[in-house]
Scaffold this motif. Structure first.
Motif, PDB file in Angstrom:
ATOM      1  N   THR A   9      45.549  57.091  39.504  1.00 37.81           N
ATOM      2  CA  THR A   9      44.534  56.210  38.934  1.00 37.81           C
ATOM      3  C   THR A   9      45.136  54.871  38.515  1.00 37.81           C
ATOM      4  O   THR A   9      44.581  53.808  38.815  1.00 37.81           O
ATOM      5  CB  THR A   9      43.866  56.883  37.719  1.00 37.81           C
ATOM      6  N   ILE A  10      46.263  54.908  37.844  1.00 36.00           N
ATOM      7  CA  ILE A  10      46.916  53.674  37.409  1.00 36.00           C
ATOM      8  C   ILE A  10      47.370  52.847  38.613  1.00 36.00           C
ATOM      9  O   ILE A  10      47.215  51.625  38.629  1.00 36.00           O
ATOM     10  CB  ILE A  10      48.105  53.994  36.471  1.00 36.00           C
ATOM     11  N   SER A  11      47.891  53.485  39.644  1.00 38.73           N
ATOM     12  CA  SER A  11      48.356  52.736  40.817  1.00 38.73           C
ATOM     13  C   SER A  11      47.181  52.099  41.561  1.00 38.73           C
ATOM     14  O   SER A  11      47.306  50.985  42.073  1.00 38.73           O
ATOM     15  CB  SER A  11      49.152  53.638  41.757  1.00 38.73           C
ATOM     16  N   ILE A  12      46.042  52.780  41.602  1.00 37.46           N
ATOM     17  CA  ILE A  12      44.856  52.189  42.243  1.00 37.46           C
ATOM     18  C   ILE A  12      44.366  50.986  41.438  1.00 37.46           C
ATOM     19  O   ILE A  12      44.001  49.950  42.002  1.00 37.46           O
ATOM     20  CB  ILE A  12      43.751  53.250  42.418  1.00 37.46           C
ATOM     21  N   ILE A  13      44.379  51.108  40.108  1.00 34.67           N
ATOM     22  CA  ILE A  13      43.960  49.985  39.262  1.00 34.67           C
ATOM     23  C   ILE A  13      44.889  48.790  39.458  1.00 34.67           C
ATOM     24  O   ILE A  13      44.440  47.652  39.588  1.00 34.67           O
ATOM     25  CB  ILE A  13      43.911  50.422  37.780  1.00 34.67           C
ATOM     26  N   VAL A  14      46.189  49.035  39.506  1.00 35.18           N
ATOM     27  CA  VAL A  14      47.154  47.945  39.716  1.00 35.18           C
ATOM     28  C   VAL A  14      46.962  47.316  41.096  1.00 35.18           C
ATOM     29  O   VAL A  14      46.997  46.088  41.238  1.00 35.18           O
ATOM     30  CB  VAL A  14      48.603  48.460  39.530  1.00 35.18           C
ATOM     31  N   ALA A  15      46.720  48.125  42.108  1.00 35.86           N
ATOM     32  CA  ALA A  15      46.498  47.607  43.460  1.00 35.86           C
ATOM     33  C   ALA A  15      45.249  46.746  43.511  1.00 35.86           C
ATOM     34  O   ALA A  15      45.237  45.678  44.138  1.00 35.86           O
ATOM     35  CB  ALA A  15      46.405  48.759  44.459  1.00 35.86           C
ATOM     36  N   VAL A  16      44.184  47.164  42.847  1.00 36.30           N
ATOM     37  CA  VAL A  16      42.949  46.378  42.813  1.00 36.30           C
ATOM     38  C   VAL A  16      43.175  45.063  42.074  1.00 36.30           C
ATOM     39  O   VAL A  16      42.661  44.013  42.474  1.00 36.30           O
ATOM     40  CB  VAL A  16      41.799  47.205  42.182  1.00 36.30           C
ATOM     41  N   LEU A  17      43.957  45.098  41.000  1.00 35.47           N
ATOM     42  CA  LEU A  17      44.262  43.861  40.272  1.00 35.47           C
ATOM     43  C   LEU A  17      45.048  42.878  41.142  1.00 35.47           C
ATOM     44  O   LEU A  17      44.767  41.675  41.150  1.00 35.47           O
ATOM     45  CB  LEU A  17      45.033  44.180  38.985  1.00 35.47           C
ATOM     46  N   PHE A  18      46.037  43.384  41.882  1.00 43.32           N
ATOM     47  CA  PHE A  18      46.797  42.515  42.773  1.00 43.32           C
ATOM     48  C   PHE A  18      45.923  41.971  43.903  1.00 43.32           C
ATOM     49  O   PHE A  18      46.050  40.810  44.286  1.00 43.32           O
ATOM     50  CB  PHE A  18      48.008  43.241  43.359  1.00 43.32           C
ATOM     51  N   LEU A  19      45.043  42.783  44.424  1.00 44.35           N
ATOM     52  CA  LEU A  19      44.125  42.321  45.459  1.00 44.35           C
ATOM     53  C   LEU A  19      43.209  41.230  44.917  1.00 44.35           C
ATOM     54  O   LEU A  19      42.980  40.214  45.576  1.00 44.35           O
ATOM     55  CB  LEU A  19      43.299  43.489  46.011  1.00 44.35           C
ATOM     56  N   GLY A  20      42.702  41.419  43.718  1.00 44.63           N
ATOM     57  CA  GLY A  20      41.862  40.394  43.087  1.00 44.63           C
ATOM     58  C   GLY A  20      42.626  39.098  42.848  1.00 44.63           C
ATOM     59  O   GLY A  20      42.098  38.001  43.073  1.00 44.63           O
ATOM     60  N   ALA A  21      43.873  39.197  42.402  1.00 40.28           N
ATOM     61  CA  ALA A  21      44.690  38.001  42.190  1.00 40.28           C
ATOM     62  C   ALA A  21      44.962  37.286  43.511  1.00 40.28           C
ATOM     63  O   ALA A  21      44.947  36.054  43.574  1.00 40.28           O
ATOM     64  CB  ALA A  21      46.003  38.382  41.506  1.00 40.28           C
ATOM     65  N   PHE A  22      45.195  38.049  44.559  1.00 44.63           N
ATOM     66  CA  PHE A  22      45.436  37.445  45.873  1.00 44.63           C
ATOM     67  C   PHE A  22      44.199  36.730  46.388  1.00 44.63           C
ATOM     68  O   PHE A  22      44.284  35.598  46.877  1.00 44.63           O
ATOM     69  CB  PHE A  22      45.875  38.527  46.865  1.00 44.63           C
ATOM     70  N   ILE A  23      43.039  37.361  46.270  1.00 47.41           N
ATOM     71  CA  ILE A  23      41.799  36.737  46.730  1.00 47.41           C
ATOM     72  C   ILE A  23      41.506  35.466  45.930  1.00 47.41           C
ATOM     73  O   ILE A  23      41.096  34.445  46.483  1.00 47.41           O
ATOM     74  CB  ILE A  23      40.634  37.749  46.650  1.00 47.41           C
ATOM     75  N   LYS A  24      41.747  35.508  44.627  1.00 49.38           N
ATOM     76  CA  LYS A  24      41.538  34.321  43.787  1.00 49.38           C
ATOM     77  C   LYS A  24      42.486  33.199  44.199  1.00 49.38           C
ATOM     78  O   LYS A  24      42.096  32.028  44.261  1.00 49.38           O
ATOM     79  CB  LYS A  24      41.751  34.685  42.320  1.00 49.38           C
ATOM     80  N   ALA A  25      43.741  33.527  44.515  1.00 49.29           N
ATOM     81  CA  ALA A  25      44.712  32.512  44.924  1.00 49.29           C
ATOM     82  C   ALA A  25      44.329  31.890  46.261  1.00 49.29           C
ATOM     83  O   ALA A  25      44.471  30.682  46.460  1.00 49.29           O
ATOM     84  CB  ALA A  25      46.109  33.118  45.009  1.00 49.29           C
ATOM     85  N   VAL A  26      43.835  32.699  47.180  1.00 48.16           N
ATOM     86  CA  VAL A  26      43.430  32.180  48.489  1.00 48.16           C
ATOM     87  C   VAL A  26      42.221  31.259  48.346  1.00 48.16           C
ATOM     88  O   VAL A  26      42.159  30.188  48.945  1.00 48.16           O
ATOM     89  CB  VAL A  26      43.129  33.332  49.471  1.00 48.16           C
TER      90      VAL A  26
END
Length: 64
Positions: A9-26
């Motif tokens: 659960t924690i790893s999925i939450i961290v992965a979603v956070l990184f994906l969100g940060a990447f999309i925001k940066a793009v």
């Protein structure tokens, strides 16, 4: 066994956070290339010079 569920659960939450940060940066233009277009104009002449030579070579080959 419950620790595995917690870690997944924690790893999925961290992965979603990184994906969100990447999309925001793009979307904000973080990865836009501002340097290459300014340097590309320096090499435009060399590209134009190569093309006529290739055309001349192919015309010479056709006549031979």
């Amino acid at each position: 066994m419950s620790v595995i569920y917690l870690l997944i659960t924690i790893s999925i939450i961290v992965a979603v956070l990184f994906l969100g940060a990447f999309i925001k940066a793009v979307k904000s233009g973080q990865y836009d290339d501002d340097y290459t277009p300014s340097v590309r104009m320096l090499f435009d002449d060399e590209l134009v010079k190569e093309k006529p030579n290739k055309i001349i070579q192919t015309e010479k080959q056709k006549t031979i």
